[in-house]
Scaffold this motif. Structure first.
Motif, short mmCIF file in Angstrom:
data_model
loop_
_atom_site.label_atom_id
_atom_site.label_comp_id
_atom_site.label_asym_id
_atom_site.label_seq_id
_atom_site.Cartn_x
_atom_site.Cartn_y
_atom_site.Cartn_z
N LEU A 28 1.10 -1.55 0.41
CA LEU A 28 0.05 -0.21 0.08
C LEU A 28 0.79 1.16 -0.33
N GLY A 29 1.94 1.09 0.50
CA GLY A 29 2.83 2.41 0.07
C GLY A 29 2.76 2.47 1.77
N ALA A 30 3.84 4.14 2.63
CA ALA A 30 3.87 4.47 3.41
C ALA A 30 3.25 5.16 3.96
N SER A 31 2.43 6.19 2.92
CA SER A 31 1.47 6.81 3.61
C SER A 31 -0.34 6.16 3.77
N LEU A 32 -0.34 5.95 2.70
CA LEU A 32 -1.50 5.31 2.91
C LEU A 32 -1.59 3.83 4.15
N THR A 33 -1.09 3.05 3.82
CA THR A 33 -0.39 2.58 5.59
C THR A 33 -0.42 3.17 6.60
N ALA A 34 0.13 3.89 6.67
CA ALA A 34 -0.10 5.10 7.99
C ALA A 34 -1.42 6.59 8.76
N LEU A 35 -1.77 6.22 7.65
CA LEU A 35 -3.27 6.47 7.24
C LEU A 35 -4.12 5.22 8.06
N LEU A 36 -4.08 4.42 7.41
CA LEU A 36 -5.21 3.55 7.77
C LEU A 36 -4.88 2.93 9.31
N VAL A 37 -3.63 2.85 9.67
CA VAL A 37 -3.40 2.24 11.25
C VAL A 37 -3.61 3.27 12.31
N ILE A 38 -3.71 4.64 11.48
CA ILE A 38 -4.20 5.82 12.35
C ILE A 38 -5.88 5.98 12.58
#
Length: 143
Positions: free
Chosen positions: A94-104
């Motif tokens: 997914l990439g770092a940004s999308l993964t971070a948004l989903l985790v958050i």
């Protein structure tokens, strides 16, 4: 209070960097191996830190107190291992940004649900979660 806020921001940066490193390791070795090495190296580091702290303070009371913790408290390690494994698997896809948004987003949803069970939720909390989820949707839609 400001120190705690700064530490929380630094922690967020550490989590992002850790996700990227583990995601790269996961590409090379697989998500479970990446999680295993993450936890083995972390375990060694924490053993050293705890040993140094006990040696300098002359007390091992914190270690004994940990062993008396209720059984449910020990599940945090399992959840942490699952977190690292899932991130190592998902981030390269997914990439770092999308993964971070989903985790958050997942953290916020879980936090709001836990707050709702214990003390209720207010409109600002729900709005914050909706904004994060809207950002995820916009990111995914534009990609």
């Amino acid at each position: 209070m400001i120190t705690s806020i700064l530490l929380a921001l630094i922690n967020g940066g550490c989590i992002s960097i850790c996700r990227i490193i583990n995601g790269r390791l996961g590409q090379e070795t697989g998500a479970l191996n990446a999680s295993l090495w993450n936890h083995l190296v972390g375990f060694g580091f924490l053993c050293l830190v705890v040993w140094l702290m006990a040696a300098t303070s002359g007390s091992s009371a914190s270690i004994a107190a940990t062993l008396d913790a209720p059984l449910l408290a020990w599940t945090g390690g399992i959840i942490g291992a699952l977190f690292v494994t899932l991130n190592s698997y998902v981030l390269p896809r997914l990439g770092a940004s999308l993964t971070a948004l989903l985790v958050i987003g997942g953290q916020l949803l879980t936090g709001v649900a836990l707050d709702a069970m214990s003390r209720g939720v207010n409109a600002i909390q729900l709005l914050g979660v909706l904004l994060i989820l809207a950002a995820v949707w916009l990111t995914k839609r534009s990609g």
